[in-house]
Enzyme design. Structure first.
Site, PDB file in Angstrom:
ATOM      1  N   GLU A   1      35.907  33.754  39.787  1.00  0.00           N
ATOM      2  CA  GLU A   1      36.314  32.592  40.588  1.00  0.00           C
ATOM      3  C   GLU A   1      37.815  32.405  40.422  1.00  0.00           C
ATOM      4  O   GLU A   1      38.287  31.845  39.428  1.00  0.00           O
ATOM      5  CB  GLU A   1      35.557  31.327  40.158  1.00  0.00           C
TER       6      GLU A   1
ATOM      7  N   SER B   1      31.371  36.754  42.896  1.00  0.00           N
ATOM      8  CA  SER B   1      32.700  36.181  42.715  1.00  0.00           C
ATOM      9  C   SER B   1      32.961  35.211  43.850  1.00  0.00           C
ATOM     10  O   SER B   1      32.193  35.140  44.809  1.00  0.00           O
ATOM     11  CB  SER B   1      33.819  37.243  42.711  1.00  0.00           C
TER      12      SER B   1
ATOM     13  N   SER C   1      31.271  36.883  37.236  1.00  0.00           N
ATOM     14  CA  SER C   1      31.812  36.405  38.505  1.00  0.00           C
ATOM     15  C   SER C   1      33.294  36.078  38.361  1.00  0.00           C
ATOM     16  O   SER C   1      33.734  35.565  37.334  1.00  0.00           O
ATOM     17  CB  SER C   1      31.048  35.159  38.959  1.00  0.00           C
TER      18      SER C   1
END
Length: 354
Positions: free
Chosen positions: A280, A240, A278
């Protein structure tokens, strides 16, 4: 450990602030509490802790004079409290806290305790701290709650004390970045700033994303040139990246959301493709225009529309450089089950950049 510019890597064309960090924005402070512990594995002990807390103080009086805020999501496999409130009200009222995924609740509780002590009226008013996370379980034993209230207080106190410092803050494997990995190497905390006219735009990242073959350094496809890693790379969870923008330009909540979105462009320049697993998640905050507890602006003319273009460029440049700072300042770290995340500051990488 060196930062990117110490290695001759200059990202973009805009000038940096004196410390090339979030500390260049007046009133902003950054502090860490690093938790490193080597105990027997659970249930006998707490295992190997490679984690911590990072605190970004936006303004000492943010509770009484709220700061404009907005956010953007590139890939949503993560959590950031306060994000929805910022989208609704366009404001924030607490410091920003970063930590590891399973510690988010603990840090949230501590953030509330800190705010209640600093502003007793928050007990009868609306308050949602900003707390964001990345998963550090590749290096950190997440089977035990490794972060304590005292760690959060330590990070907060360090952030408060750092305001106005002429020295760049610690980066890499510190605070919440202690157990993070990035683009096949050790990641963690990275920051960078840019000057735009009379204003400063700065970015703070907690990097924990990407694969080795994706790494790009100032346009050089370093990952592809290096070839396969000599040892196993960090495997799932994929990572991340939490990105925080802070500027002293007079921006409102809508403009903050637009600034936050540009962090993703800086990550892409460093090689991110925002993998499925992930998170973001980006937020931006402005200190050049403030609001009262009812959300009424203080009357400062805001920067919006095409006037934001130079600030957009600053966010992209600072985000790309912050990724590299998080990697080059981080030493090799070993943790849970013997897993190791290697520093990017190696002859193999540096030779490619020469």
């Amino acid at each position: 450990m060196p930062r990117a510019r110490d290695l001759g890597i200059v990202i973009g064309s805009l000038p940096t602030g004196p410390t090339n960090s979030v500390l260049d924005v007046p009133g902003v402070g950054l502090g860490h509490a690093t938790v490193i512990r080597d105990e027997p594995a659970p249930p006998e002990g707490r295992g190997l802790a490679r984690t911590g807390v990072t605190c970004l103080v936006l303004a000492e009086d943010a509770f009484t004079r709220m700061v404009p805020a907005g956010g953007a999501v590139l890939n949503g496999a993560g959590e950031c409290t306060g994000f929805i409130t910022a989208a609704e009200w366009g404001s924030a009222e607490t410091p920003v806290y970063l930590t590891s995924t399973l510690q988010l609740g603990r840090v949230y509780d501590s953030a509330c305790r800190i705010e209640l002590e600093a502003n007793p009226s928050s007990a009868v008013d609306f308050i949602i701290p900003v707390v964001a996370e990345c998963d550090d379980s590749y290096l950190n034993d997440a089977r035990r709650m490794q972060v304590e209230h005292e760690d959060v207080v330590t990070a907060y106190d360090a952030a408060t004390a750092s305001r106005g410092s002429a020295t760049p803050p610690d980066e890499g494997a510190v605070g919440s970045g202690t157990g993070m990995s990035c683009l096949g190497f050790k990641g963690g905390i990275g920051t960078s700033s840019r000057l735009v006219g009379d204003h400063t735009v700065a970015v703070l990242l907690m990097t924990n994303f990407g694969a080795r073959e994706e790494l790009i350094v100032d346009g050089v496809p370093v990952g592809r040139a290096l070839g396969p890693a000599p040892t196993a790379e960090p495997t799932k969870p994929a990572g991340s990246c939490i990105g925080i923008v802070v500027t002293d330009a007079p921006v409102d909540g809508a403009s903050c959301a637009r600034l936050a979105r540009r962090v993703g462009l800086g990550l892409a320049r460093a090689g991110s493709v925002a993998h499925h697993g992930s998170g973001e998640i980006f937020m931006a905050f402005g200190t050049g225009m403030r609001m009262d507890r009812d959300g009424k602006p203080d009357g400062t003319p805001v920067t919006t529309g095409r006037a934001l273009d130079p600030l957009f460029a600053a966010v992209v440049e600072a985000s790309e450089e912050a990724v590299l700072n998080s990697m080059f300042t981080a030493p090799t770290v070993s943790g849970r089950d013997g897993n190791t995340s290697e520093t990017a500051h190696t002859p193999a990488v540096l030779d490619l950049l020469r």
